[in-house]
Design a protein around this motif. Structure first.
Motif, PDB file in Angstrom:
ATOM      1  N   LEU A 196      29.595  36.411  43.745  1.00 20.45           N
ATOM      2  CA  LEU A 196      31.056  36.425  43.666  1.00 20.45           C
ATOM      3  C   LEU A 196      31.722  35.819  44.894  1.00 20.45           C
ATOM      4  CD1 LEU A 196      31.315  38.889  45.778  1.00 20.45           C
ATOM      5  CD2 LEU A 196      31.489  40.334  43.783  1.00 20.45           C
ATOM      6  N   ASP A 197      30.968  35.029  45.665  1.00 16.13           N
ATOM      7  CA  ASP A 197      31.524  34.509  46.916  1.00 16.13           C
ATOM      8  C   ASP A 197      32.770  33.651  46.687  1.00 16.13           C
ATOM      9  OD1 ASP A 197      29.827  35.672  48.836  1.00 16.13           O
ATOM     10  OD2 ASP A 197      28.268  34.213  48.422  1.00 16.13           O
ATOM     11  N   LEU A 198      32.653  32.607  45.865  1.00 13.98           N
ATOM     12  CA  LEU A 198      33.795  31.727  45.637  1.00 13.98           C
ATOM     13  C   LEU A 198      34.905  32.431  44.869  1.00 13.98           C
ATOM     14  CD1 LEU A 198      32.436  28.160  44.754  1.00 13.98           C
ATOM     15  CD2 LEU A 198      33.555  28.932  46.844  1.00 13.98           C
ATOM     16  N   THR A 199      34.504  33.175  43.840  1.00 14.35           N
ATOM     17  CA  THR A 199      35.493  33.895  43.041  1.00 14.35           C
ATOM     18  C   THR A 199      36.255  34.894  43.901  1.00 14.35           C
ATOM     19  OG1 THR A 199      33.937  33.718  41.189  1.00 14.35           O
ATOM     20  CG2 THR A 199      35.837  35.169  40.900  1.00 14.35           C
ATOM     21  N   GLY A 200      35.527  35.664  44.696  1.00 12.49           N
ATOM     22  CA  GLY A 200      36.163  36.658  45.557  1.00 12.49           C
ATOM     23  C   GLY A 200      37.079  36.019  46.579  1.00 12.49           C
ATOM     24  N   ALA A 201      36.646  34.894  47.166  1.00 10.62           N
ATOM     25  CA  ALA A 201      37.471  34.227  48.171  1.00 10.62           C
ATOM     26  C   ALA A 201      38.763  33.702  47.550  1.00 10.62           C
ATOM     27  CB  ALA A 201      36.687  33.078  48.803  1.00 10.62           C
ATOM     28  N   LEU A 202      38.662  33.130  46.351  1.00  8.18           N
ATOM     29  CA  LEU A 202      39.857  32.620  45.690  1.00  8.18           C
ATOM     30  C   LEU A 202      40.807  33.755  45.322  1.00  8.18           C
ATOM     31  CD1 LEU A 202      41.424  30.270  44.558  1.00  8.18           C
ATOM     32  CD2 LEU A 202      40.004  30.345  42.494  1.00  8.18           C
ATOM     33  N   LEU A 203      40.261  34.866  44.838  1.00 10.18           N
ATOM     34  CA  LEU A 203      41.095  36.023  44.514  1.00 10.18           C
ATOM     35  C   LEU A 203      41.819  36.550  45.751  1.00 10.18           C
ATOM     36  CD1 LEU A 203      38.735  37.946  42.067  1.00 10.18           C
ATOM     37  CD2 LEU A 203      40.989  37.037  41.493  1.00 10.18           C
ATOM     38  N   LEU A 204      41.085  36.663  46.860  1.00 15.11           N
ATOM     39  CA  LEU A 204      41.684  37.172  48.094  1.00 15.11           C
ATOM     40  C   LEU A 204      42.765  36.223  48.616  1.00 15.11           C
ATOM     41  CD1 LEU A 204      38.605  38.559  50.077  1.00 15.11           C
ATOM     42  CD2 LEU A 204      40.371  39.875  48.880  1.00 15.11           C
ATOM     43  N   ALA A 205      42.481  34.917  48.560  1.00 12.79           N
ATOM     44  CA  ALA A 205      43.441  33.943  49.059  1.00 12.79           C
ATOM     45  C   ALA A 205      44.727  33.962  48.231  1.00 12.79           C
ATOM     46  CB  ALA A 205      42.817  32.546  49.048  1.00 12.79           C
ATOM     47  N   LEU A 206      44.578  34.010  46.915  1.00 17.25           N
ATOM     48  CA  LEU A 206      45.755  34.065  46.051  1.00 17.25           C
ATOM     49  C   LEU A 206      46.556  35.346  46.301  1.00 17.25           C
ATOM     50  CD1 LEU A 206      44.204  32.757  42.709  1.00 17.25           C
ATOM     51  CD2 LEU A 206      46.097  31.699  43.953  1.00 17.25           C
ATOM     52  N   HIS A 207      45.853  36.447  46.380  1.00 19.72           N
ATOM     53  CA  HIS A 207      46.502  37.736  46.591  1.00 19.72           C
ATOM     54  C   HIS A 207      47.283  37.736  47.909  1.00 19.72           C
ATOM     55  CE1 HIS A 207      47.230  41.931  45.986  1.00 19.72           C
ATOM     56  NE2 HIS A 207      46.492  42.334  47.009  1.00 19.72           N
ATOM     57  N   ALA A 208      46.718  37.060  48.925  1.00 21.33           N
ATOM     58  CA  ALA A 208      47.358  37.036  50.243  1.00 21.33           C
ATOM     59  C   ALA A 208      48.545  36.083  50.301  1.00 21.33           C
ATOM     60  CB  ALA A 208      46.332  36.641  51.302  1.00 21.33           C
ATOM     61  N   LYS A 209      48.470  34.972  49.584  1.00 23.81           N
ATOM     62  CA  LYS A 209      49.499  33.930  49.705  1.00 23.81           C
ATOM     63  C   LYS A 209      50.681  34.134  48.756  1.00 23.81           C
ATOM     64  CE  LYS A 209      46.961  31.738  52.712  1.00 23.81           C
ATOM     65  NZ  LYS A 209      47.331  31.805  54.149  1.00 23.81           N
ATOM     66  N   LEU A 210      50.453  34.803  47.638  1.00 29.05           N
ATOM     67  CA  LEU A 210      51.516  34.976  46.656  1.00 29.05           C
ATOM     68  C   LEU A 210      52.482  36.088  47.093  1.00 29.05           C
ATOM     69  CD1 LEU A 210      49.501  34.679  43.326  1.00 29.05           C
ATOM     70  CD2 LEU A 210      50.981  32.974  44.386  1.00 29.05           C
ATOM     71  N   PRO A 211      53.678  36.131  46.519  1.00 22.87           N
ATOM     72  CA  PRO A 211      54.592  37.241  46.833  1.00 22.87           C
ATOM     73  C   PRO A 211      53.927  38.590  46.596  1.00 22.87           C
ATOM     74  CG  PRO A 211      55.718  35.555  45.555  1.00 22.87           C
ATOM     75  CD  PRO A 211      54.269  35.156  45.585  1.00 22.87           C
ATOM     76  N   ARG A 212      54.197  39.536  47.474  1.00 18.46           N
ATOM     77  CA  ARG A 212      53.506  40.826  47.411  1.00 18.46           C
ATOM     78  C   ARG A 212      54.041  41.716  46.287  1.00 18.46           C
ATOM     79  NH1 ARG A 212      52.032  42.963  53.487  1.00 18.46           N
ATOM     80  NH2 ARG A 212      50.973  41.065  54.183  1.00 18.46           N
ATOM     81  N   GLU A 213      53.140  42.565  45.777  1.00 25.94           N
ATOM     82  CA  GLU A 213      53.536  43.578  44.817  1.00 25.94           C
ATOM     83  C   GLU A 213      54.216  44.737  45.549  1.00 25.94           C
ATOM     84  OE1 GLU A 213      50.231  43.728  41.399  1.00 25.94           O
ATOM     85  OE2 GLU A 213      49.421  44.016  43.423  1.00 25.94           O
TER      86      GLU A 213
END
Length: 350
Positions: A272-289
C-alpha cells in the motif's frame, strides 16, 4: 455519536497543540545505544487526523535507530491517540482491522511453520482481536489471550475473538504470569511504545522455555521510506515513536538469551505504499473536514470542493493500487526490501 462529539469537544478545549506539556525534553543522545551522533531525519505533521502540531524524527548515525525527538509525553500521547482507535475513530478502525484477514492469515502461517501446536498465545497490542480471530482458523486448539489499553479489547472479548483480555501493562503481566506463554506476538506494537527494550524484557519473561517471540515492525531500510518522505504511511506520526532496525532488534533478542529463528523483510510487506502516500497527500492538501479538534470550521463550499476532488482522484488511486499489488509489492518482497520486517526468536529450553 452526538454525545461522543460533545465529549470530544469538551476534551480538546483543555489543550493547546503548542503546550510544552505535550512533549518531553528534547534528547541529545540515541535512546537505543546512547550515542551522541544523531541527526535530523524527517519533519512531519499529523497527516491522518490532522490535529495541529509538528513532529521530528531523529536518526542515530551509529546504530541507525530512528526516534521521535522530542517525544510525546503521557499527556501528549493521550491527546493524539484520542479518537484514533477508540471514540470517534472506533467504527472506521474496526472496519479497517476486520478487512485484513489475508495479512493475519499469512502471519499465523509463518508461525505454524515454526511451532504448529502452541497451547497459549499472547497477542500484545491486540486491539479488537481480529488477528486472533483469524489465527484461530490456523490454530484451532490454541488459547488466544490479548493485551491492550484501548476499549477495543473489550469488544474482542465480548465477541469471542480472544479467550482472555488484559489491560494492565506488560510489566505487570510478566510479574504475575512468568513463563506462561508458548507464543507472544507483537505485530506493529513495538514502534508505539515509549521504551522498546523494556517491552522486550517483559515479553521474554512471559515466555515459556522453548517459546517464541514474534515481532513485526516498519522497515525503514525500504527504499519507499526515502522516496515517499513524510507520506510513507509507516512513519505514522505522531503515534510511532521508535523505528528499530532489524540488526539492533536481533542483537537485543540475543542479549536477552533468545536465539533468532527467522528474519524476513519480504513476506510482511503490506502493498500500500503508493496508495497510502497518495491518500495521505490528498487528505493533507484538500480543504479540511470538520472535527472537534479543528480550530476552524469548514464551510459548505470547502466540503463540496473536497468531495469533488476525491471523486476526481479515484482513477489515480486505482492505478496506484494496481501498481502496489502487481509491480511494487512483488518486487519489494522478492528483494527483501518491504515496508515491514518480521523477526522470530526462541527462548532456550531449560
Amino acid at each position: 455519536m452526538t454525545r461522543d462529539i460533545e465529549l470530544a469537544q469538551r476534551y480538546y478545549k483543555q489543550f493547546r497543540y503548542d503546550d510544552p506539556a505535550l512533549f518531553l525534553e528534547e534528547r541529545n543522545d540515541c535512546p537505543w545505544c546512547n550515542s551522541l551522533d544523531i541527526t535530523r531525519h524527517l519533519d512531519s505533521v499529523d497527516l491522518i487526523k490532522q490535529k495541529q502540531g509538528r513532529f521530528v524524527l531523529d536518526r542515530c548515525r551509529h546504530c541507525l535507530h530512528i526516534f521521535q525527538n522530542p517525544r510525546l509525553s503521557e499527556a501528549g500521547l493521550g491527546y493524539y491517540y484520542r479518537d484514533f482507535y477508540d471514540g470517534l475513530g472506533a467504527t472506521k478502525m474496526r472496519k479497517t482491522f476486520a478487512g485484513r484477514r489475508g495479512t493475519y492469515r499469512r502471519r499465523a502461517r509463518a508461525i505454524a511453520a515454526v511451532d504448529p501446536h502452541p497451547a497459549f498465545w499472547l497477542d500484545v497490542g491486540t486491539g479488537y482481536g481480529h488477528f486472533c480471530e483469524t489465527a484461530r482458523t490456523v490454530f484451532p486448539d490454541t488459547r488466544f489471550h490479548g493485551i491492550d489499553a484501548s476499549e477495543g479489547i473489550d469488544d474482542g472479548l465480548k465477541t469471542g475473538r480472544i479467550h482472555a483480555a488484559f489491560k494492565e501493562s506488560l510489566a505487570v503481566m510478566s510479574a504475575r504470569y512468568p513463563e506462561c506463554y508458548d507464543v507472544i506476538s507483537m505485530y506493529h506494537y513495538l514502534e508505539h511504545t515509549t521504551d522498546p527494550k523494556a517491552q522486550l524484557r517483559h515479553a521474554a519473561d512471559l515466555l515459556k522455555p522453548g517459546g517464541l517471540l514474534v515481532i513485526e515492525v516498519p522497515n525503514t531500510h525500504s527504499p519507499m521510506s526515502r522516496w515517499l518522505g513524510r507520506y510513507w504511511l509507516p512513519w505514522l506520526q505522531p503515534q510511532h515513536l521508535h523505528f528499530v532496525p532489524s540488526p539492533n532488534l536481533a542483537r537485543e533478542m540475543i542479549a536477552l538469551g533468545l536465539s533468532i529463528e527467522h528474519c524476513d523483510s519480504g513476506d510482511p510487506h503490506d502493498p500500500l505504499d503508493l496508495t497510502g502516500a497518495l491518500l495521505l497527500a490528498l487528505h493533507a492538501k484538500l480543504p479540511r473536514e470538520n472535527a472537534p479538534w479543528s480550530s476552524t470550521s469548514a464551510g459548505r463550499i470547502s466540503l463540496c470542493v473536497r468531495a469533488a476532488a476525491w471523486l476526481l482522484a479515484l482513477p489515480f488511486l486505482a492505478i496506484a493500487r494496481v501498481v502496489d499489488l502487481v509491480l511494487l509489492g512483488p518486487l519489494l518482497r522478492l528483494s527483501q526490501r518491504g515496508n515491514a520486517y518480521r523477526l522470530i526468536a526462541r527462548k532456550p529450553k531449560g
